[in-house]
Design an enzyme around this catalytic site. Sequence first.
Site, PDB file in Angstrom:
ATOM      1  CE  LYS A 118      -4.281  -2.245   2.196  1.00 51.96           C
ATOM      2  NZ  LYS A 118      -5.486  -2.050   2.860  1.00 51.96           N
ATOM      3  CE  LYS A 199      -5.756  -8.142  -1.362  1.00 47.72           C
ATOM      4  NZ  LYS A 199      -6.220  -8.122  -0.546  1.00 47.72           N
ATOM      5  CE  LYS A 202     -13.704  -4.720   2.170  1.00 45.51           C
ATOM      6  NZ  LYS A 202     -12.250  -5.501   2.778  1.00 45.51           N
TER       7      LYS A 202
HETATM    8  N1  AQP Z   1      -9.052 -10.815  -3.687  1.00 46.76           N
HETATM    9  C1  AQP Z   1      -9.070 -12.136  -1.956  1.00 46.76           C
HETATM   10  N2  AQP Z   1      -9.141 -13.418  -2.419  1.00 46.76           N
HETATM   11  C2  AQP Z   1      -9.035 -13.880  -1.138  1.00 46.76           C
HETATM   12  N3  AQP Z   1      -9.466 -13.863  -0.085  1.00 46.76           N
HETATM   13  C3  AQP Z   1      -9.101 -11.989   0.162  1.00 46.76           C
HETATM   14  N4  AQP Z   1      -9.534 -11.359   1.338  1.00 46.76           N
HETATM   15  C4  AQP Z   1      -9.450  -9.804   0.615  1.00 46.76           C
HETATM   16  N5  AQP Z   1      -9.202  -9.821  -0.961  1.00 46.76           N
HETATM   17  C5  AQP Z   1      -8.582 -11.368  -1.365  1.00 46.76           C
HETATM   18  C6  AQP Z   1      -9.575 -11.821   2.590  1.00 46.76           C
HETATM   19  O1  AQP Z   1     -10.679 -11.158   3.047  1.00 46.76           O
HETATM   20  C7  AQP Z   1     -10.462 -10.937   4.969  1.00 46.76           C
HETATM   21  C8  AQP Z   1     -11.022  -9.299   4.899  1.00 46.76           C
HETATM   22  O2  AQP Z   1      -9.598  -8.842   4.199  1.00 46.76           O
HETATM   23  P1  AQP Z   1      -9.838  -6.844   4.780  1.00 46.76           P
HETATM   24  O3  AQP Z   1     -10.787  -6.360   3.845  1.00 46.76           O
HETATM   25  O4  AQP Z   1      -9.338  -7.247   5.834  1.00 46.76           O
HETATM   26  O5  AQP Z   1      -8.329  -6.388   3.815  1.00 46.76           O
HETATM   27  P2  AQP Z   1      -7.579  -7.203   2.573  1.00 46.76           P
HETATM   28  O6  AQP Z   1      -7.546  -7.585   2.685  1.00 46.76           O
HETATM   29  O7  AQP Z   1      -6.818  -5.646   1.976  1.00 46.76           O
HETATM   30  O8  AQP Z   1      -9.061  -6.674   1.759  1.00 46.76           O
HETATM   31  P3  AQP Z   1      -9.060  -6.205   0.392  1.00 46.76           P
HETATM   32  O9  AQP Z   1     -10.942  -6.325  -0.640  1.00 46.76           O
HETATM   33  O10 AQP Z   1      -7.770  -5.780  -0.600  1.00 46.76           O
HETATM   34  O11 AQP Z   1      -9.543  -4.205   0.589  1.00 46.76           O
HETATM   35  P4  AQP Z   1      -8.436  -2.617   0.885  1.00 46.76           P
HETATM   36  O12 AQP Z   1      -9.056  -2.869  -0.698  1.00 46.76           O
HETATM   37  O13 AQP Z   1      -8.780  -2.114   1.344  1.00 46.76           O
HETATM   38  O14 AQP Z   1      -7.511  -3.128   0.653  1.00 46.76           O
HETATM   39  C9  AQP Z   1      -9.154 -10.915   4.866  1.00 46.76           C
HETATM   40  O15 AQP Z   1      -9.041 -12.231   5.582  1.00 46.76           O
HETATM   41  C10 AQP Z   1      -8.058 -11.031   3.128  1.00 46.76           C
HETATM   42  O16 AQP Z   1      -7.492 -11.809   3.188  1.00 46.76           O
END
Ligand code: AQP
Length: 334
Positions: A118, A199, A202
């Site tokens: 990030k 990956k 969000k």
């Molecule tokens: N693409 C993914 N595939 C599998 N697992 C995923 N997780 C997130 N993206 C994927 C899993 O979802 C849980 C919650 O995630 P989070 O919201 O706490 O954090 P993150 O991994 O940073 O999720 P995002 O969607 O990518 O959010 P942003 O864009 O805000 O950074 C975790 O268990 C994560 O592994």
Amino acid sequence: MASKIIYDRVFSGIQPSGRPHIGNYLGALRNWVRLQDQSKSAFYSVVDLHALTVPQDPVALKSSIHDVACVLLACGLDPKKSVIFPQSKVLEHTNLAWLIMCHTSSTGLNSMPQVKDKAKDTIPKMGLVTYPLLQAADILLYRASHVPVGKDQLPHMFLAKSIVTTLNHSLQTDLFVEPESIIEESACRVCDLKEPEKKMSKSALKDNACLYLDDTDDEILTKLKVATTDCHGIKLSYDPELRPGVSNLLTLHSAFSGMSYDEIIASSEGKNTIQFKREVADHIIEHVRPIRQRLEALRADQGYVDQIVTEGTERAQQEASDMWSKVRTLVGLP
Ligand code: AQP
């Protein structure tokens, strides 16, 4: 038939940093639902303080915190089995994080995955650098025995374990519980539909890159139709390095159809890419539709969801206050 209790206490969290997507579901939420039946207690937090590590719009964040609670319930978390609460409502998370910071050296924090992902070309903010310490506090505060995580989170879990050893040693106690990671076989990594080397996230910027849990049937089909594949011919093969787009579609198909990659490849013989994409979309739609319908009903019943979150917060607060008061005594705070 009752599920077998395997775990003492499970803790995990999701950031309210946008609309939850199929990656969150397949990588985490689906397993959280199963784990609530396999543990004596399960705490699932909407980790809003973690979301502050990148800039957030205040109005959108507030609404997202409520909406993520709706999503957790729509995916199948049962408030009788799982404690659902926003992290920021329980101030002991930051209290314990501070104590952890006072006992942890800064070496290594800059090379943790969240900083690499990030803050690629910028000097990272302290919140982003220290967020694994807040994550450790989240886990330790509830004396969680098990934490479901993706492989990318393992460095943070190693750190959390080493913090337990450090705190127990320096405070001469066995109060802090060493958490074990649960790496689910079925927890797959879902990739961005437009840039499948990354990956699914969000915070994805491109249109049609992310499949949200509240997407309509038509939106799912449209996104699948324009998903990036490749020019390696119509024969399918699973090769995330060389064929990330096709491999991602195979992952999605397999996760929702329950078929193995070999079975999918054999059954797709003779089909063109559009037919295969439609088949993947159909499997996703069938699974996501009931989640979306439950989500719509929960969004329309704010009072019910607020009540669950209030009760969850009270329960989390009891645990956290109890733990923090023991910690205060140990460190000598009045
Ligand atoms: N693409 C993914 N595939 C599998 N697992 C995923 N997780 C997130 N993206 C994927 C899993 O979802 C849980 C919650 O995630 P989070 O919201 O706490 O954090 P993150 O991994 O940073 O999720 P995002 O969607 O990518 O959010 P942003 O864009 O805000 O950074 C975790 O268990 C994560 O592994």
